[in-house]
Design a protein around this motif. Structure first.
Motif, PDB file in Angstrom:
ATOM      1  N   THR A 155      66.067  36.163 -18.562  1.00 48.55           N
ATOM      2  CA  THR A 155      65.894  34.700 -18.574  1.00 48.55           C
ATOM      3  C   THR A 155      66.970  34.038 -19.426  1.00 48.55           C
ATOM      4  OG1 THR A 155      63.515  34.872 -18.255  1.00 48.55           O
ATOM      5  CG2 THR A 155      64.312  32.832 -19.232  1.00 48.55           C
ATOM      6  N   LEU A 156      67.333  34.695 -20.512  1.00 49.03           N
ATOM      7  CA  LEU A 156      68.350  34.156 -21.418  1.00 49.03           C
ATOM      8  C   LEU A 156      69.770  34.463 -20.949  1.00 49.03           C
ATOM      9  CD1 LEU A 156      66.508  34.971 -24.728  1.00 49.03           C
ATOM     10  CD2 LEU A 156      67.044  32.684 -23.871  1.00 49.03           C
ATOM     11  N   GLY A 157      69.888  35.207 -19.836  1.00 49.09           N
ATOM     12  CA  GLY A 157      71.194  35.429 -19.234  1.00 49.09           C
ATOM     13  C   GLY A 157      71.956  36.648 -19.678  1.00 49.09           C
ATOM     14  N   ASP A 158      71.322  37.560 -20.436  1.00 50.99           N
ATOM     15  CA  ASP A 158      72.045  38.747 -20.884  1.00 50.99           C
ATOM     16  C   ASP A 158      71.075  39.906 -21.042  1.00 50.99           C
ATOM     17  OD1 ASP A 158      73.703  40.671 -21.970  1.00 50.99           O
ATOM     18  OD2 ASP A 158      74.311  39.476 -23.700  1.00 50.99           O
ATOM     19  N   VAL A 159      70.982  40.736 -20.015  1.00 48.86           N
ATOM     20  CA  VAL A 159      70.064  41.869 -20.032  1.00 48.86           C
ATOM     21  C   VAL A 159      70.383  42.833 -21.173  1.00 48.86           C
ATOM     22  CG1 VAL A 159      71.348  43.287 -18.389  1.00 48.86           C
ATOM     23  CG2 VAL A 159      68.874  43.513 -18.548  1.00 48.86           C
ATOM     24  N   LYS A 160      71.634  42.871 -21.611  1.00 51.13           N
ATOM     25  CA  LYS A 160      72.033  43.771 -22.695  1.00 51.13           C
ATOM     26  C   LYS A 160      71.584  43.272 -24.072  1.00 51.13           C
ATOM     27  CE  LYS A 160      75.986  45.603 -20.202  1.00 51.13           C
ATOM     28  NZ  LYS A 160      77.429  45.714 -20.135  1.00 51.13           N
ATOM     29  N   ALA A 161      71.087  42.053 -24.133  1.00 58.28           N
ATOM     30  CA  ALA A 161      70.665  41.474 -25.416  1.00 58.28           C
ATOM     31  C   ALA A 161      69.209  41.794 -25.743  1.00 58.28           C
ATOM     32  CB  ALA A 161      70.875  39.965 -25.397  1.00 58.28           C
ATOM     33  N   ILE A 162      68.642  42.786 -25.074  1.00 54.57           N
ATOM     34  CA  ILE A 162      67.216  43.057 -25.225  1.00 54.57           C
ATOM     35  C   ILE A 162      66.816  43.332 -26.677  1.00 54.57           C
ATOM     36  CG2 ILE A 162      67.434  45.496 -24.623  1.00 54.57           C
ATOM     37  CD1 ILE A 162      64.694  45.206 -23.190  1.00 54.57           C
ATOM     38  N   ARG A 163      67.631  44.068 -27.409  1.00 51.68           N
ATOM     39  CA  ARG A 163      67.305  44.355 -28.820  1.00 51.68           C
ATOM     40  C   ARG A 163      67.403  43.093 -29.681  1.00 51.68           C
ATOM     41  NH1 ARG A 163      66.867  49.881 -29.916  1.00 51.68           N
ATOM     42  NH2 ARG A 163      67.821  51.216 -28.343  1.00 51.68           N
ATOM     43  N   ALA A 164      68.392  42.280 -29.418  1.00 51.57           N
ATOM     44  CA  ALA A 164      68.540  41.024 -30.160  1.00 51.57           C
ATOM     45  C   ALA A 164      67.389  40.077 -29.839  1.00 51.57           C
ATOM     46  CB  ALA A 164      69.885  40.365 -29.836  1.00 51.57           C
ATOM     47  N   VAL A 165      66.966  40.067 -28.577  1.00 58.12           N
ATOM     48  CA  VAL A 165      65.827  39.236 -28.177  1.00 58.12           C
ATOM     49  C   VAL A 165      64.566  39.720 -28.886  1.00 58.12           C
ATOM     50  CG1 VAL A 165      64.314  38.686 -26.222  1.00 58.12           C
ATOM     51  CG2 VAL A 165      66.795  38.483 -25.986  1.00 58.12           C
ATOM     52  N   ALA A 166      64.367  41.026 -28.914  1.00 63.31           N
ATOM     53  CA  ALA A 166      63.200  41.584 -29.601  1.00 63.31           C
ATOM     54  C   ALA A 166      63.225  41.257 -31.088  1.00 63.31           C
ATOM     55  CB  ALA A 166      63.137  43.094 -29.383  1.00 63.31           C
ATOM     56  N   PRO A 220      61.312  24.927 -36.648  1.00 61.29           N
ATOM     57  CA  PRO A 220      61.552  26.277 -37.172  1.00 61.29           C
ATOM     58  C   PRO A 220      62.996  26.428 -37.628  1.00 61.29           C
ATOM     59  CG  PRO A 220      61.588  26.319 -34.791  1.00 61.29           C
ATOM     60  CD  PRO A 220      61.215  24.912 -35.191  1.00 61.29           C
ATOM     61  N   GLN A 221      63.183  27.221 -38.660  1.00 61.04           N
ATOM     62  CA  GLN A 221      64.527  27.479 -39.176  1.00 61.04           C
ATOM     63  C   GLN A 221      64.988  28.850 -38.684  1.00 61.04           C
ATOM     64  OE1 GLN A 221      66.128  24.900 -40.884  1.00 61.04           O
ATOM     65  NE2 GLN A 221      64.261  23.947 -40.101  1.00 61.04           N
ATOM     66  N   GLY A 222      66.172  28.895 -38.099  1.00 67.01           N
ATOM     67  CA  GLY A 222      66.722  30.149 -37.609  1.00 67.01           C
ATOM     68  C   GLY A 222      68.111  29.933 -37.056  1.00 67.01           C
ATOM     69  N   THR A 223      68.688  31.016 -36.554  1.00 62.92           N
ATOM     70  CA  THR A 223      70.019  30.921 -35.955  1.00 62.92           C
ATOM     71  C   THR A 223      69.901  30.236 -34.591  1.00 62.92           C
ATOM     72  OG1 THR A 223      69.860  33.023 -34.764  1.00 62.92           O
ATOM     73  CG2 THR A 223      70.670  33.106 -37.066  1.00 62.92           C
ATOM     74  N   ASP A 224      71.034  29.848 -34.042  1.00 66.20           N
ATOM     75  CA  ASP A 224      71.023  29.239 -32.710  1.00 66.20           C
ATOM     76  C   ASP A 224      70.438  30.200 -31.677  1.00 66.20           C
ATOM     77  OD1 ASP A 224      72.112  26.897 -33.689  1.00 66.20           O
ATOM     78  OD2 ASP A 224      74.168  27.389 -33.079  1.00 66.20           O
ATOM     79  N   PHE A 225      70.793  31.479 -31.768  1.00 68.77           N
ATOM     80  CA  PHE A 225      70.267  32.459 -30.831  1.00 68.77           C
ATOM     81  C   PHE A 225      68.752  32.589 -30.976  1.00 68.77           C
ATOM     82  CE2 PHE A 225      68.976  36.763 -29.624  1.00 68.77           C
ATOM     83  CZ  PHE A 225      69.401  36.767 -28.303  1.00 68.77           C
ATOM     84  N   GLN A 226      68.266  32.687 -32.208  1.00 68.57           N
ATOM     85  CA  GLN A 226      66.819  32.780 -32.428  1.00 68.57           C
ATOM     86  C   GLN A 226      66.108  31.570 -31.830  1.00 68.57           C
ATOM     87  OE1 GLN A 226      66.906  33.225 -36.703  1.00 68.57           O
ATOM     88  NE2 GLN A 226      66.510  35.421 -36.582  1.00 68.57           N
ATOM     89  N   LYS A 227      66.669  30.394 -32.022  1.00 63.58           N
ATOM     90  CA  LYS A 227      66.050  29.181 -31.493  1.00 63.58           C
ATOM     91  C   LYS A 227      66.030  29.189 -29.967  1.00 63.58           C
ATOM     92  CE  LYS A 227      67.000  26.302 -35.520  1.00 63.58           C
ATOM     93  NZ  LYS A 227      67.733  25.147 -36.050  1.00 63.58           N
ATOM     94  N   ARG A 228      67.076  29.745 -29.343  1.00 61.21           N
ATOM     95  CA  ARG A 228      67.082  29.877 -27.876  1.00 61.21           C
ATOM     96  C   ARG A 228      65.954  30.796 -27.413  1.00 61.21           C
ATOM     97  NH1 ARG A 228      71.908  32.401 -25.859  1.00 61.21           N
ATOM     98  NH2 ARG A 228      70.908  32.183 -23.843  1.00 61.21           N
ATOM     99  N   VAL A 229      65.767  31.907 -28.129  1.00 61.85           N
ATOM    100  CA  VAL A 229      64.694  32.838 -27.789  1.00 61.85           C
ATOM    101  C   VAL A 229      63.342  32.148 -27.980  1.00 61.85           C
ATOM    102  CG1 VAL A 229      63.546  35.005 -28.430  1.00 61.85           C
ATOM    103  CG2 VAL A 229      66.052  34.905 -28.290  1.00 61.85           C
ATOM    104  N   TRP A 230      63.161  31.443 -29.093  1.00 59.49           N
ATOM    105  CA  TRP A 230      61.886  30.780 -29.362  1.00 59.49           C
ATOM    106  C   TRP A 230      61.588  29.695 -28.327  1.00 59.49           C
ATOM    107  CZ3 TRP A 230      63.478  30.104 -35.142  1.00 59.49           C
ATOM    108  CH2 TRP A 230      63.491  31.365 -35.762  1.00 59.49           C
ATOM    109  N   THR A 231      62.624  29.022 -27.851  1.00 59.12           N
ATOM    110  CA  THR A 231      62.443  28.027 -26.783  1.00 59.12           C
ATOM    111  C   THR A 231      62.002  28.714 -25.500  1.00 59.12           C
ATOM    112  OG1 THR A 231      64.041  26.510 -27.784  1.00 59.12           O
ATOM    113  CG2 THR A 231      63.603  26.234 -25.432  1.00 59.12           C
ATOM    114  N   ALA A 232      62.617  29.849 -25.194  1.00 57.20           N
ATOM    115  CA  ALA A 232      62.243  30.600 -23.994  1.00 57.20           C
ATOM    116  C   ALA A 232      60.804  31.110 -24.093  1.00 57.20           C
ATOM    117  CB  ALA A 232      63.212  31.760 -23.768  1.00 57.20           C
TER     118      ALA A 232
END
Length: 156
Positions: free
Chosen positions: A95-106, A65-77
């Motif tokens: 799980t990704l270590g940052d509860v405040k990143a919920i919007r970015a994870v979504a 998959p093509q994406g940013t490093d952060f996106q790839k971390r989420v996709w791996t999770a």
């Protein structure tokens, strides 16, 4: 990039990839007929068919998959969420270590280019609601029911 089309219970699925792996799997409502399955995509088609037949609970494919490093971390999770289970966006953020990143994870979840294989449909709201899904909530509901260990019995 090679392309194959698979007719599924949820629509026509377009699979794209090459010798480096599967780059995208996307579902469409419109009829995308093609009988040709390039050799490099045959295993992906076969595994998706098995999934829809209820014979496969995990995938063994080379993904690209093509994406940013952060996106790839989420996709791996996302790939760590077991078949038949769900998690919330909040839990995924933890799980990704940052509860405040919920919007970015979504947001990264919504950009998942590998429908079903990277199981973003297994992420629900903290209150159990079926929240946003790029493929449509009707597909998310179908996928979760398909994977549920408890099958609803028909009375008639």
């Amino acid at each position: 990039m090679e392309t194959a089309i698979l007719n599924t219970p949820l629509g026509f699925t377009q699979i794209e990839g090459n010798e480096n792996g599967i780059a995208s799997i996307t579902v469409f409502d419109e009829d995308l007929q093609s009988d040709i399955v390039p050799e490099v995509l045959q295993d992906a088609v076969y595994q998706l068919q098995e999934y829809f037949e209820g014979k496969r609970t995990s995938f063994d494919l080379t993904l690209n998959p093509q994406g940013t490093d952060f996106q790839k971390r989420v996709w791996t999770a996302l790939q760590q969420i077991p078949y038949g289970k769900t998690t919330s966006y909040l839990e995924l953020s933890k799980t990704l270590g940052d509860v405040k990143a919920i919007r970015a994870v979504a947001a990264a979840n919504g950009k998942n280019p590998l429908w079903i294989v990277i199981p973003c449909h297994r992420v629900i709201g903290s209150n159990g609601d079926l929240t946003g899904y790029a493929g449509g909530l009707h597909r998310k509901k179908w996928l979760l029911n398909h994977e549920s260990p408890v099958k609803q019995q028909s009375l008639f």
